[in-house]
Design a protein around this motif. Structure first.
Motif, PDB file in Angstrom:
ATOM      1  N   ASP A 190       5.728  22.131  13.356  1.00 14.48           N
ATOM      2  CA  ASP A 190       4.455  21.711  13.480  1.00 14.48           C
ATOM      3  C   ASP A 190       3.792  21.272  12.200  1.00 14.48           C
ATOM      4  O   ASP A 190       4.481  21.701  11.060  1.00 14.48           O
ATOM      5  CB  ASP A 190       3.751  23.130  13.828  1.00 14.48           C
ATOM      6  CG  ASP A 190       1.978  22.744  14.044  1.00 14.48           C
ATOM      7  OD1 ASP A 190       1.710  21.886  14.680  1.00 14.48           O
ATOM      8  OD2 ASP A 190       1.387  23.570  13.499  1.00 14.48           O
ATOM      9  N   ILE A 191       3.152  20.155  12.078  1.00 14.16           N
ATOM     10  CA  ILE A 191       2.402  19.906  10.689  1.00 14.16           C
ATOM     11  C   ILE A 191       1.009  20.435  10.616  1.00 14.16           C
ATOM     12  O   ILE A 191       0.482  20.683  11.562  1.00 14.16           O
ATOM     13  CB  ILE A 191       2.072  18.399  10.798  1.00 14.16           C
ATOM     14  CG1 ILE A 191       3.489  17.702  10.919  1.00 14.16           C
ATOM     15  CG2 ILE A 191       1.311  17.994   9.370  1.00 14.16           C
ATOM     16  CD1 ILE A 191       3.361  16.034  11.027  1.00 14.16           C
ATOM     17  N   SER A 192       0.954  21.081   9.534  1.00 15.01           N
ATOM     18  CA  SER A 192      -0.161  22.055   9.216  1.00 15.01           C
ATOM     19  C   SER A 192      -0.832  21.519   7.828  1.00 15.01           C
ATOM     20  O   SER A 192      -0.269  21.042   6.992  1.00 15.01           O
ATOM     21  CB  SER A 192       0.021  23.308   9.126  1.00 15.01           C
ATOM     22  OG  SER A 192       1.101  23.671   8.211  1.00 15.01           O
ATOM     23  N   MET A 212       0.855  -1.187  -0.172  1.00 15.18           N
ATOM     24  CA  MET A 212       0.067   0.011   0.161  1.00 15.18           C
ATOM     25  C   MET A 212       0.830   1.301   0.095  1.00 15.18           C
ATOM     26  O   MET A 212       1.965   1.314   0.555  1.00 15.18           O
ATOM     27  CB  MET A 212      -0.989  -0.100   1.221  1.00 15.18           C
ATOM     28  CG  MET A 212      -1.721   1.167   1.302  1.00 15.18           C
ATOM     29  SD  MET A 212      -2.771   0.961   2.940  1.00 15.18           S
ATOM     30  CE  MET A 212      -3.328   2.862   2.667  1.00 15.18           C
ATOM     31  N   GLY A 213       0.379   2.236  -0.695  1.00 12.23           N
ATOM     32  CA  GLY A 213       1.219   3.593  -0.505  1.00 12.23           C
ATOM     33  C   GLY A 213       0.239   4.586  -0.316  1.00 12.23           C
ATOM     34  O   GLY A 213      -1.011   4.686  -0.770  1.00 12.23           O
ATOM     35  N   LYS A 214       0.822   5.675   0.136  1.00 10.89           N
ATOM     36  CA  LYS A 214      -0.022   7.007   0.264  1.00 10.89           C
ATOM     37  C   LYS A 214       1.008   8.195  -0.080  1.00 10.89           C
ATOM     38  O   LYS A 214       2.376   8.213   0.366  1.00 10.89           O
ATOM     39  CB  LYS A 214      -0.342   6.930   1.822  1.00 10.89           C
ATOM     40  CG  LYS A 214      -1.146   8.350   2.147  1.00 10.89           C
ATOM     41  CD  LYS A 214      -2.674   8.142   1.498  1.00 10.89           C
ATOM     42  CE  LYS A 214      -3.037   9.658   1.378  1.00 10.89           C
ATOM     43  NZ  LYS A 214      -3.950   9.960   0.263  1.00 10.89           N
ATOM     44  N   ILE A 215       0.418   8.926  -0.583  1.00 15.87           N
ATOM     45  CA  ILE A 215       0.943  10.328  -1.105  1.00 15.87           C
ATOM     46  C   ILE A 215       0.438  11.561  -0.261  1.00 15.87           C
ATOM     47  O   ILE A 215      -0.888  11.537  -0.326  1.00 15.87           O
ATOM     48  CB  ILE A 215       0.799  10.524  -2.595  1.00 15.87           C
ATOM     49  CG1 ILE A 215       1.440   9.690  -3.433  1.00 15.87           C
ATOM     50  CG2 ILE A 215       1.373  12.137  -2.890  1.00 15.87           C
ATOM     51  CD1 ILE A 215       1.238   9.593  -4.961  1.00 15.87           C
ATOM     52  N   ILE A 216       1.095  12.290   0.505  1.00 12.86           N
ATOM     53  CA  ILE A 216       0.825  13.169   1.178  1.00 12.86           C
ATOM     54  C   ILE A 216       1.081  14.420   0.399  1.00 12.86           C
ATOM     55  O   ILE A 216       2.207  14.937   0.128  1.00 12.86           O
ATOM     56  CB  ILE A 216       1.461  13.319   2.573  1.00 12.86           C
ATOM     57  CG1 ILE A 216       1.249  12.184   3.328  1.00 12.86           C
ATOM     58  CG2 ILE A 216       0.886  14.676   3.219  1.00 12.86           C
ATOM     59  CD1 ILE A 216       1.593  12.085   4.754  1.00 12.86           C
ATOM     60  N   ARG A 217      -0.068  15.135  -0.110  1.00 17.09           N
ATOM     61  CA  ARG A 217       0.023  16.063  -1.219  1.00 17.09           C
ATOM     62  C   ARG A 217       0.547  17.646  -0.443  1.00 17.09           C
ATOM     63  O   ARG A 217       0.606  17.817   0.646  1.00 17.09           O
ATOM     64  CB  ARG A 217      -1.249  16.341  -1.946  1.00 17.09           C
ATOM     65  CG  ARG A 217      -1.461  15.056  -2.412  1.00 17.09           C
ATOM     66  CD  ARG A 217      -2.246  15.195  -3.899  1.00 17.09           C
ATOM     67  NE  ARG A 217      -2.482  14.195  -4.393  1.00 17.09           N
ATOM     68  CZ  ARG A 217      -1.523  13.477  -5.520  1.00 17.09           C
ATOM     69  NH1 ARG A 217      -0.591  13.944  -5.657  1.00 17.09           N
ATOM     70  NH2 ARG A 217      -1.882  12.266  -6.046  1.00 17.09           N
ATOM     71  N   GLU A 218       0.614  18.539  -1.459  1.00 14.45           N
ATOM     72  CA  GLU A 218       1.147  19.846  -0.757  1.00 14.45           C
ATOM     73  C   GLU A 218       0.142  20.717   0.174  1.00 14.45           C
ATOM     74  O   GLU A 218       0.690  21.550   0.783  1.00 14.45           O
ATOM     75  CB  GLU A 218       1.020  20.856  -2.164  1.00 14.45           C
ATOM     76  CG  GLU A 218       1.875  20.503  -3.084  1.00 14.45           C
ATOM     77  CD  GLU A 218       1.480  19.326  -4.263  1.00 14.45           C
ATOM     78  OE1 GLU A 218       0.222  19.115  -4.237  1.00 14.45           O
ATOM     79  OE2 GLU A 218       2.369  18.922  -4.977  1.00 14.45           O
ATOM     80  N   ALA A 219      -1.114  20.139   0.318  1.00 11.94           N
ATOM     81  CA  ALA A 219      -1.954  20.617   1.238  1.00 11.94           C
ATOM     82  C   ALA A 219      -1.335  20.505   2.923  1.00 11.94           C
ATOM     83  O   ALA A 219      -1.804  21.117   3.849  1.00 11.94           O
ATOM     84  CB  ALA A 219      -3.571  20.001   1.205  1.00 11.94           C
ATOM     85  N   THR A 220      -0.641  19.656   3.026  1.00 18.28           N
ATOM     86  CA  THR A 220      -0.112  19.236   4.507  1.00 18.28           C
ATOM     87  C   THR A 220       1.673  19.729   4.379  1.00 18.28           C
ATOM     88  O   THR A 220       2.201  19.045   3.477  1.00 18.28           O
ATOM     89  CB  THR A 220      -0.309  17.847   4.786  1.00 18.28           C
ATOM     90  OG1 THR A 220      -1.625  17.698   4.642  1.00 18.28           O
ATOM     91  CG2 THR A 220       0.134  17.676   6.305  1.00 18.28           C
ATOM     92  N   LYS A 221       1.907  20.304   5.208  1.00 16.47           N
ATOM     93  CA  LYS A 221       3.250  20.906   5.247  1.00 16.47           C
ATOM     94  C   LYS A 221       3.736  20.673   6.796  1.00 16.47           C
ATOM     95  O   LYS A 221       2.935  20.700   7.677  1.00 16.47           O
ATOM     96  CB  LYS A 221       3.306  22.276   4.925  1.00 16.47           C
ATOM     97  CG  LYS A 221       2.913  22.466   3.464  1.00 16.47           C
ATOM     98  CD  LYS A 221       3.040  24.100   2.953  1.00 16.47           C
ATOM     99  CE  LYS A 221       2.859  24.360   1.756  1.00 16.47           C
ATOM    100  NZ  LYS A 221       3.111  23.624   0.624  1.00 16.47           N
TER     101      LYS A 221
END
Length: 92
Positions: free
Chosen positions: A15-17, A1-10
């Motif tokens: 801090d992760i926003s 399984m794979g997951k891409i965390i896109r630009e919306a999360t930085k």
């Protein structure tokens, strides 16, 4: 399984926003959040961020034999590398 965390999360300033406006228009997890932002912006921002983080947390724990993770934000990628065990260099 794979997951891409896109630009919306930085990851910035320890801090992760998550930016709810950068989410895909097909994402129904934040349904009704725009109206809430008009009425209670601070509460809506906290709720949106909590929902986005919970979504990623849930998806990353679904892999039966593991999960590949890629972050579009380089700083978030480095942060995740320090937080997740068993990650070998090159497995991004």
């Amino acid at each position: 399984m794979g997951k891409i965390i896109r630009e919306a999360t930085k990851y910035r300033y320890d801090d992760i926003s998550a930016d709810h406006e950068a989410r895909a228009s097909t994402d129904r997890s934040l349904f009704g959040i725009k109206k809430m932002f008009d009425e209670q912006p601070e509460k809506a921002a906290d709720l949106a961020e909590e929902l986005i983080k919970n979504t990623y947390r849930t998806l990353m724990t679904r892999g039966m034999k593991g999960c590949y993770l890629y972050c579009c934000d380089d700083q978030l990628q480095e942060y995740m590398r320090t937080r997740i065990g068993n990650l070998e260099v090159g497995e991004e």
